[in-house]
Design a protein around this motif. Sequence first.
Motif, PDB file in Angstrom:
ATOM      1  N   GLY A   1       0.906  -1.478  -0.209  1.00  0.00           N
ATOM      2  CA  GLY A   1       0.072  -0.098  -0.007  1.00  0.00           C
ATOM      3  C   GLY A   1       0.811   1.339  -0.038  1.00  0.00           C
ATOM      4  N   LEU A   2       0.332   2.258   0.646  1.00  0.00           N
ATOM      5  CA  LEU A   2       1.423   3.465   0.968  1.00  0.00           C
ATOM      6  C   LEU A   2       2.580   3.129   1.619  1.00  0.00           C
ATOM      7  CD1 LEU A   2      -1.317   5.749   2.301  1.00  0.00           C
ATOM      8  CD2 LEU A   2      -0.544   5.978   0.132  1.00  0.00           C
ATOM      9  N   PRO A   3       3.642   3.681   1.418  1.00  0.00           N
ATOM     10  CA  PRO A   3       4.857   3.365   2.048  1.00  0.00           C
ATOM     11  C   PRO A   3       4.666   2.998   3.443  1.00  0.00           C
ATOM     12  CG  PRO A   3       5.180   5.554   0.720  1.00  0.00           C
ATOM     13  CD  PRO A   3       3.641   5.113   0.893  1.00  0.00           C
ATOM     14  N   GLY A   4       5.157   1.990   3.816  1.00  0.00           N
ATOM     15  CA  GLY A   4       5.312   1.360   5.192  1.00  0.00           C
ATOM     16  C   GLY A   4       3.897   0.574   5.595  1.00  0.00           C
ATOM     17  N   ARG A   5       2.983   0.486   4.568  1.00  0.00           N
ATOM     18  CA  ARG A   5       1.697  -0.159   4.810  1.00  0.00           C
ATOM     19  C   ARG A   5       1.465  -1.285   3.766  1.00  0.00           C
ATOM     20  NH1 ARG A   5       0.675   1.036   9.424  1.00  0.00           N
ATOM     21  NH2 ARG A   5      -1.487   0.557   9.283  1.00  0.00           N
ATOM     22  N   THR A   6       0.856  -2.479   4.218  1.00  0.00           N
ATOM     23  CA  THR A   6       0.557  -3.471   3.108  1.00  0.00           C
ATOM     24  C   THR A   6      -1.096  -3.540   3.435  1.00  0.00           C
ATOM     25  OG1 THR A   6       2.646  -4.402   3.510  1.00  0.00           O
ATOM     26  CG2 THR A   6       0.962  -5.837   2.862  1.00  0.00           C
ATOM     27  N   PHE A   7      -1.721  -4.071   2.449  1.00  0.00           N
ATOM     28  CA  PHE A   7      -3.283  -4.377   2.415  1.00  0.00           C
ATOM     29  C   PHE A   7      -3.358  -5.867   2.426  1.00  0.00           C
ATOM     30  CE2 PHE A   7      -3.599   0.053   0.790  1.00  0.00           C
ATOM     31  CZ  PHE A   7      -4.304   0.462   1.636  1.00  0.00           C
ATOM     32  N   MET A   8      -4.092  -6.270   3.052  1.00  0.00           N
ATOM     33  CA  MET A   8      -4.747  -7.684   2.889  1.00  0.00           C
ATOM     34  C   MET A   8      -6.118  -7.630   2.761  1.00  0.00           C
ATOM     35  SD  MET A   8      -4.709 -10.751   5.748  1.00  0.00           S
ATOM     36  CE  MET A   8      -5.028  -9.732   7.205  1.00  0.00           C
TER      37      MET A   8
ATOM     38  N   SER B   1     -16.434  -8.762   1.595  1.00  0.00           N
ATOM     39  CA  SER B   1     -15.177  -8.668   1.519  1.00  0.00           C
ATOM     40  C   SER B   1     -14.523  -7.388   2.287  1.00  0.00           C
ATOM     41  CB  SER B   1     -14.497  -8.440   0.339  1.00  0.00           C
ATOM     42  OG  SER B   1     -14.998  -7.203  -0.515  1.00  0.00           O
ATOM     43  N   ALA B   2     -13.391  -7.712   3.007  1.00  0.00           N
ATOM     44  CA  ALA B   2     -12.799  -6.488   3.634  1.00  0.00           C
ATOM     45  C   ALA B   2     -11.439  -6.385   3.340  1.00  0.00           C
ATOM     46  CB  ALA B   2     -12.590  -6.921   5.173  1.00  0.00           C
ATOM     47  N   LEU B   3     -11.227  -5.095   3.390  1.00  0.00           N
ATOM     48  CA  LEU B   3      -9.651  -4.603   3.148  1.00  0.00           C
ATOM     49  C   LEU B   3      -9.072  -4.099   4.424  1.00  0.00           C
ATOM     50  CD1 LEU B   3      -7.443  -4.268   0.769  1.00  0.00           C
ATOM     51  CD2 LEU B   3      -8.260  -1.929   0.570  1.00  0.00           C
ATOM     52  N   VAL B   4      -7.808  -4.793   4.891  1.00  0.00           N
ATOM     53  CA  VAL B   4      -7.143  -4.667   6.112  1.00  0.00           C
ATOM     54  C   VAL B   4      -5.783  -4.034   5.610  1.00  0.00           C
ATOM     55  CG1 VAL B   4      -6.615  -5.636   8.176  1.00  0.00           C
ATOM     56  CG2 VAL B   4      -8.711  -6.470   6.865  1.00  0.00           C
ATOM     57  N   GLU B   5      -5.589  -2.781   6.515  1.00  0.00           N
ATOM     58  CA  GLU B   5      -4.303  -2.269   6.546  1.00  0.00           C
ATOM     59  C   GLU B   5      -3.398  -2.626   7.604  1.00  0.00           C
ATOM     60  OE1 GLU B   5      -2.535   2.273   6.253  1.00  0.00           O
ATOM     61  OE2 GLU B   5      -4.765   2.074   6.052  1.00  0.00           O
ATOM     62  N   LEU B   6      -2.113  -3.015   7.211  1.00  0.00           N
ATOM     63  CA  LEU B   6      -1.217  -3.466   8.255  1.00  0.00           C
ATOM     64  C   LEU B   6       0.059  -2.791   8.259  1.00  0.00           C
ATOM     65  CD1 LEU B   6      -2.476  -6.432   6.928  1.00  0.00           C
ATOM     66  CD2 LEU B   6      -1.856  -6.987   9.534  1.00  0.00           C
ATOM     67  N   ALA B   7       0.830  -2.554   9.259  1.00  0.00           N
ATOM     68  CA  ALA B   7       1.979  -1.956   9.227  1.00  0.00           C
ATOM     69  C   ALA B   7       3.271  -2.905   8.365  1.00  0.00           C
ATOM     70  CB  ALA B   7       2.795  -1.687  10.398  1.00  0.00           C
ATOM     71  N   THR B   8       3.717  -2.731   7.368  1.00  0.00           N
ATOM     72  CA  THR B   8       4.654  -3.660   6.760  1.00  0.00           C
ATOM     73  C   THR B   8       5.729  -4.115   7.463  1.00  0.00           C
ATOM     74  OG1 THR B   8       4.188  -2.349   4.540  1.00  0.00           O
ATOM     75  CG2 THR B   8       5.993  -3.760   4.604  1.00  0.00           C
ATOM     76  N   GLU B   9       6.388  -3.181   8.107  1.00  0.00           N
ATOM     77  CA  GLU B   9       7.379  -3.648   9.233  1.00  0.00           C
ATOM     78  C   GLU B   9       6.934  -4.716  10.275  1.00  0.00           C
ATOM     79  OE1 GLU B   9      10.817  -4.217  11.008  1.00  0.00           O
ATOM     80  OE2 GLU B   9      10.653  -2.971   9.243  1.00  0.00           O
ATOM     81  N   ASP B  10       5.816  -4.539  10.829  1.00  0.00           N
ATOM     82  CA  ASP B  10       5.042  -5.762  11.721  1.00  0.00           C
ATOM     83  C   ASP B  10       5.102  -6.955  11.000  1.00  0.00           C
ATOM     84  OD1 ASP B  10       4.804  -3.918  13.701  1.00  0.00           O
ATOM     85  OD2 ASP B  10       2.647  -3.701  13.308  1.00  0.00           O
ATOM     86  N   LEU B  11       4.950  -6.975   9.677  1.00  0.00           N
ATOM     87  CA  LEU B  11       4.824  -8.274   9.009  1.00  0.00           C
ATOM     88  C   LEU B  11       6.044  -8.831   8.753  1.00  0.00           C
ATOM     89  CD1 LEU B  11       1.740  -7.136   6.402  1.00  0.00           C
ATOM     90  CD2 LEU B  11       1.715  -8.806   8.519  1.00  0.00           C
ATOM     91  N   HIS B  12       6.836  -8.001   8.127  1.00  0.00           N
ATOM     92  CA  HIS B  12       8.447  -8.307   8.065  1.00  0.00           C
ATOM     93  C   HIS B  12       9.003  -8.867   9.339  1.00  0.00           C
ATOM     94  CE1 HIS B  12       9.631  -6.863   4.048  1.00  0.00           C
ATOM     95  NE2 HIS B  12       8.848  -6.046   4.043  1.00  0.00           N
ATOM     96  N   ARG B  13       8.642  -8.379  10.463  1.00  0.00           N
ATOM     97  CA  ARG B  13       9.226  -8.782  11.920  1.00  0.00           C
ATOM     98  C   ARG B  13       8.716 -10.237  11.907  1.00  0.00           C
ATOM     99  NH1 ARG B  13       7.371  -5.033  15.094  1.00  0.00           N
ATOM    100  NH2 ARG B  13       8.920  -3.525  14.140  1.00  0.00           N
ATOM    101  N   PHE B  14       7.430 -10.408  11.963  1.00  0.00           N
ATOM    102  CA  PHE B  14       6.770 -11.857  12.086  1.00  0.00           C
ATOM    103  C   PHE B  14       7.382 -12.685  11.014  1.00  0.00           C
ATOM    104  CE2 PHE B  14       3.220 -14.692  10.782  1.00  0.00           C
ATOM    105  CZ  PHE B  14       3.182 -15.259  11.953  1.00  0.00           C
ATOM    106  N   LEU B  15       7.454 -12.558  10.059  1.00  0.00           N
ATOM    107  CA  LEU B  15       7.821 -13.505   8.949  1.00  0.00           C
ATOM    108  C   LEU B  15       9.530 -13.923   9.401  1.00  0.00           C
ATOM    109  CD1 LEU B  15       6.541 -14.765   6.546  1.00  0.00           C
ATOM    110  CD2 LEU B  15       7.564 -13.036   5.139  1.00  0.00           C
ATOM    111  N   ALA B  16      10.363 -12.851   9.543  1.00  0.00           N
ATOM    112  CA  ALA B  16      11.488 -13.191  10.080  1.00  0.00           C
ATOM    113  C   ALA B  16      11.616 -14.214  10.990  1.00  0.00           C
ATOM    114  CB  ALA B  16      12.227 -11.989  10.330  1.00  0.00           C
ATOM    115  N   ALA B  17      10.678 -13.961  12.156  1.00  0.00           N
ATOM    116  CA  ALA B  17      10.655 -14.862  13.439  1.00  0.00           C
ATOM    117  C   ALA B  17      10.223 -16.208  13.009  1.00  0.00           C
ATOM    118  CB  ALA B  17       9.561 -14.468  14.310  1.00  0.00           C
ATOM    119  N   THR B  18       9.325 -16.438  11.964  1.00  0.00           N
ATOM    120  CA  THR B  18       9.012 -17.658  11.448  1.00  0.00           C
ATOM    121  C   THR B  18      10.166 -18.359  10.704  1.00  0.00           C
ATOM    122  OG1 THR B  18       7.877 -17.385   9.502  1.00  0.00           O
ATOM    123  CG2 THR B  18       6.224 -16.758  11.354  1.00  0.00           C
TER     124      THR B  18
END
Length: 138
Positions: free
Chosen positions: A80-87, A95-112
């Motif tokens: 999405g916008l800089p620093g944001r990701t849409f799900m 349907s729903a469009l959910v906005e999340l902080a991209t950094e949170d997703l990167h951090r979670f994915l790195a932990a997995t």
Amino acid sequence: MRRPLTIDHTVHVRLASRPGDRPVPATLRYDTSDPLAVRVAFPAEAALHGAEVTWVFARRLLDEGLRGPAGDGDVRFRPGLPGRTFMELKAPQGSALVELATEDLHRFLAATYAFVPQAVEAARLDVDGALAALLGSF
């Protein structure tokens, strides 16, 4: 066999259809006993029917969605916008469009990936156990 490990990561999400609303917490969950999947649980206050809702999708889908549009089913991701990701979530009820902080997703994915690297996730599948559970239910 290794003991399963669960990673929970709380993130704040915003429903794009309600931009003025305050963000609500959601929980990203990864369980090493199901190494290909990621779950996201939304609290009752963010759900259409007033009950907690959990969506399950491929970990690879999340990874791909952080780099560009990904998915062609009920769950899709796109930057999405800089620093944001849409799900985008699609269900028979709507349907729903959910906005999340991209950094949170990167951090979670790195932990997995620290616990189950992408190259070995298929080897971690307990196919025999899953088949035995399925056949035992008949």
